[in-house]
Write a protein that holds these residues in place. Structure first.
Motif, mmCIF file in Angstrom:
data_model
loop_
_atom_site.group_PDB
_atom_site.id
_atom_site.type_symbol
_atom_site.label_atom_id
_atom_site.label_comp_id
_atom_site.label_asym_id
_atom_site.label_seq_id
_atom_site.Cartn_x
_atom_site.Cartn_y
_atom_site.Cartn_z
ATOM 1 N N MET A 149 0.870 -1.266 -0.111
ATOM 2 C CA MET A 149 -0.156 0.024 0.011
ATOM 3 C C MET A 149 0.790 1.235 -0.180
ATOM 4 O O MET A 149 0.462 2.381 -0.559
ATOM 5 C CB MET A 149 -1.089 -0.024 1.149
ATOM 6 C CG MET A 149 -2.027 -1.066 1.214
ATOM 7 S SD MET A 149 -3.209 -1.110 -0.243
ATOM 8 C CE MET A 149 -4.123 0.386 0.421
ATOM 9 N N GLU A 150 2.049 1.317 0.658
ATOM 10 C CA GLU A 150 2.847 2.338 0.623
ATOM 11 C C GLU A 150 3.521 2.558 -0.795
ATOM 12 O O GLU A 150 3.503 3.742 -1.111
ATOM 13 C CB GLU A 150 3.944 1.978 1.726
ATOM 14 C CG GLU A 150 5.037 3.227 1.794
ATOM 15 C CD GLU A 150 6.276 2.966 2.859
ATOM 16 O OE1 GLU A 150 6.870 3.835 2.837
ATOM 17 O OE2 GLU A 150 5.925 1.869 3.583
ATOM 18 N N ASP A 162 -9.526 4.761 1.216
ATOM 19 C CA ASP A 162 -10.594 4.684 1.816
ATOM 20 C C ASP A 162 -11.662 4.692 0.551
ATOM 21 O O ASP A 162 -12.719 4.725 0.790
ATOM 22 C CB ASP A 162 -11.206 5.828 2.704
ATOM 23 C CG ASP A 162 -10.523 5.687 3.884
ATOM 24 O OD1 ASP A 162 -10.233 4.518 4.560
ATOM 25 O OD2 ASP A 162 -10.192 6.868 4.767
ATOM 26 N N ILE A 163 -11.009 4.748 -0.784
ATOM 27 C CA ILE A 163 -12.158 4.747 -1.827
ATOM 28 C C ILE A 163 -11.841 3.673 -2.812
ATOM 29 O O ILE A 163 -10.529 3.079 -2.829
ATOM 30 C CB ILE A 163 -11.879 6.202 -2.627
ATOM 31 C CG1 ILE A 163 -10.617 6.457 -3.196
ATOM 32 C CG2 ILE A 163 -12.404 7.096 -1.621
ATOM 33 C CD1 ILE A 163 -10.557 7.694 -3.920
ATOM 34 N N GLU A 190 -13.596 -5.260 1.777
ATOM 35 C CA GLU A 190 -14.858 -5.616 2.594
ATOM 36 C C GLU A 190 -15.979 -5.216 2.113
ATOM 37 O O GLU A 190 -16.189 -4.380 1.522
ATOM 38 C CB GLU A 190 -14.592 -4.855 3.989
ATOM 39 C CG GLU A 190 -15.354 -5.528 5.143
ATOM 40 C CD GLU A 190 -15.033 -4.679 6.360
ATOM 41 O OE1 GLU A 190 -15.200 -5.417 7.415
ATOM 42 O OE2 GLU A 190 -14.758 -3.665 6.333
ATOM 43 N N LYS A 191 -16.977 -6.392 2.158
ATOM 44 C CA LYS A 191 -18.143 -6.259 1.236
ATOM 45 C C LYS A 191 -19.077 -5.158 1.847
ATOM 46 O O LYS A 191 -19.524 -4.469 1.042
ATOM 47 C CB LYS A 191 -18.819 -7.810 1.342
ATOM 48 C CG LYS A 191 -18.298 -8.697 0.772
ATOM 49 C CD LYS A 191 -18.922 -10.148 0.603
ATOM 50 C CE LYS A 191 -18.241 -10.995 -0.045
ATOM 51 N NZ LYS A 191 -19.254 -12.556 0.042
ATOM 52 N N LYS A 196 -10.466 -1.421 2.011
ATOM 53 C CA LYS A 196 -9.311 -2.304 1.412
ATOM 54 C C LYS A 196 -8.761 -3.403 2.516
ATOM 55 O O LYS A 196 -8.465 -2.976 3.521
ATOM 56 C CB LYS A 196 -8.234 -1.736 0.873
ATOM 57 C CG LYS A 196 -8.405 -0.795 -0.407
ATOM 58 C CD LYS A 196 -7.541 -0.087 -0.937
ATOM 59 C CE LYS A 196 -7.673 0.749 -2.227
ATOM 60 N NZ LYS A 196 -8.653 1.892 -2.044
ATOM 61 N N THR A 197 -9.149 -4.594 2.299
ATOM 62 C CA THR A 197 -8.547 -5.656 3.176
ATOM 63 C C THR A 197 -7.319 -6.448 2.754
ATOM 64 O O THR A 197 -6.779 -7.442 3.370
ATOM 65 C CB THR A 197 -9.710 -6.498 3.633
ATOM 66 O OG1 THR A 197 -10.309 -7.124 2.350
ATOM 67 C CG2 THR A 197 -10.650 -5.629 4.506
ATOM 68 N N GLY A 198 -6.868 -6.300 1.477
ATOM 69 C CA GLY A 198 -6.163 -7.158 0.519
ATOM 70 C C GLY A 198 -5.766 -6.534 -0.640
ATOM 71 O O GLY A 198 -6.359 -5.787 -1.086
#
Length: 326
Positions: A149-150, A162-163, A190-191, A196-198
């Motif tokens: 992510m970084e 967050d988007i 996440e549904k 973002k979880t992965g």
């Protein structure tokens, strides 16, 4: 002093010269005008041929890229992967039970028999610390979800955690033999919250991406929206920028998804045809030199024909003048 004899030019010669000059001047004028018109026409036809070839090859590449991307959907939508990604503490769950569902799906992406097109590397990195990488080891600039992510943030792959972020292709890896690798990023969400979880990272060797361009008789190269060369049918280094920034800038000034355009760099002015590969946010570029050679051959043939016409015309004028001056 003896008088100089006046030289008289016969009617036949006067008629021959006047007819020849009149016809020759008209021929030169009409030839020049028709040459410019023919040159513009051949240029237009050559551009259309270049664009049609580029579109045909571009659509074939889009189809293969789309097959690759579509193949990852089954993995991204796998329920077991989502359930594992939503676990905060991996020590409290049997990771192997979840892996039994999504790991075979991930490995299918590496198998050209089970997929129309295959990747060379698969990496799965979850926010809770879970990671999986295929047996084909790649040298990539991250090793887990946080570092991935970084990296994505620094390289504008995502703007905000967050988007929703569209899937993206990026040159940022190498094979164990040192060959450049293009990575495809798809995020796991996440549904309910779309947090973002992965992230699933799929790698494609540059040589395999280059193979998509080898169905043409002329040079092609694929550049990303930021000007980096993703693949080329001629020897160029991936990630370098030989005129690609100028091409992207010129393309940015048009709303067309496929067309021809000219751009200028330190080597002069160039004409290329381009086709937008929407799935990769990339452009297929076909330099116009191949069709410029065709144009040069056609115009050389035109000049030879015009010269032959002038010679025939002069012979006809001579014969006519002989007949009229009898």
């Amino acid at each position: 002093m003896p008088k100089k004899k006046k030289r008289f030019v016969s009617i036949r010669k006067k008629l021959l010269i006047s007819l020849a000059l009149t016809a020759l001047s008209m021929t030169i004028y009409t030839t020049a005008v028709s040459y410019n018109l023919a040159n513009a026409r051949v240029m237009d036809i050559s551009k259309r041929l270049s664009e049609q070839s580029t579109i045909s090859i571009g659509e074939s590449i889009r189809e293969q890229i789309n097959d690759l991307q579509s193949a990852t959907t089954a993995l991204i939508q796998n329920d077991s992967l989502h359930e594992l990604a939503e676990k905060d503490d991996l020590s409290t769950v049997s990771v192997r039970l979840y892996e039994n569902s999504f790991i075979p799906t991930a490995k299918d992406l590496l198998n050209p028999i089970k997929s129309n097109s295959a990747f060379d590397f698969i990496g799965i990195y979850l926010k809770n610390g879970y990671r999986f990488e295929s047996d084909y080891m790649a040298d990539i600039p991250f090793s887990d979800f946080s570092s991935c992510m970084e990296y994505c943030s620094k390289n504008h792959i995502l703007q905000d955690d967050d988007i929703y972020t569209s899937a993206t292709w990026k040159i940022c890896g190498k094979s164990r033999e040192g060959e450049d690798m293009v990575l495809y990023f798809r995020f796991v969400y996440e549904k309910l919250t779309m947090r973002k979880t992965g992230v699933v990272v799929c790698g494609l060797l540059r040589s395999n991406l280059k193979a998509l361009l080898n169905s043409s008789a002329f040079d092609l190269y694929l550049i990303s929206g930021d000007g980096a060369i993703l693949a080329s049918s001629k020897p160029l280094s991936a990630g370098t920028y030989p005129s690609s920034n100028e091409i992207v800038t010129a393309i940015g000034k048009t709303s067309d998804s496929c067309s021809s355009l000219s751009y200028t760099d330190e080597r002069g002015q160039h004409v290329v045809s381009f086709y937008k590969i929407w799935e990769m946010d990339a452009y297929l570029i076909a330099p116009f030199e191949y069709y410029r050679d065709i144009q040069a051959r056609e115009m050389a043939e035109y000049v030879r024909s015009a010269a032959s016409m002038v010679c025939i015309e002069l012979v006809v004028i001579f014969l006519i003048s002989l007949w009229l001056s009898r």
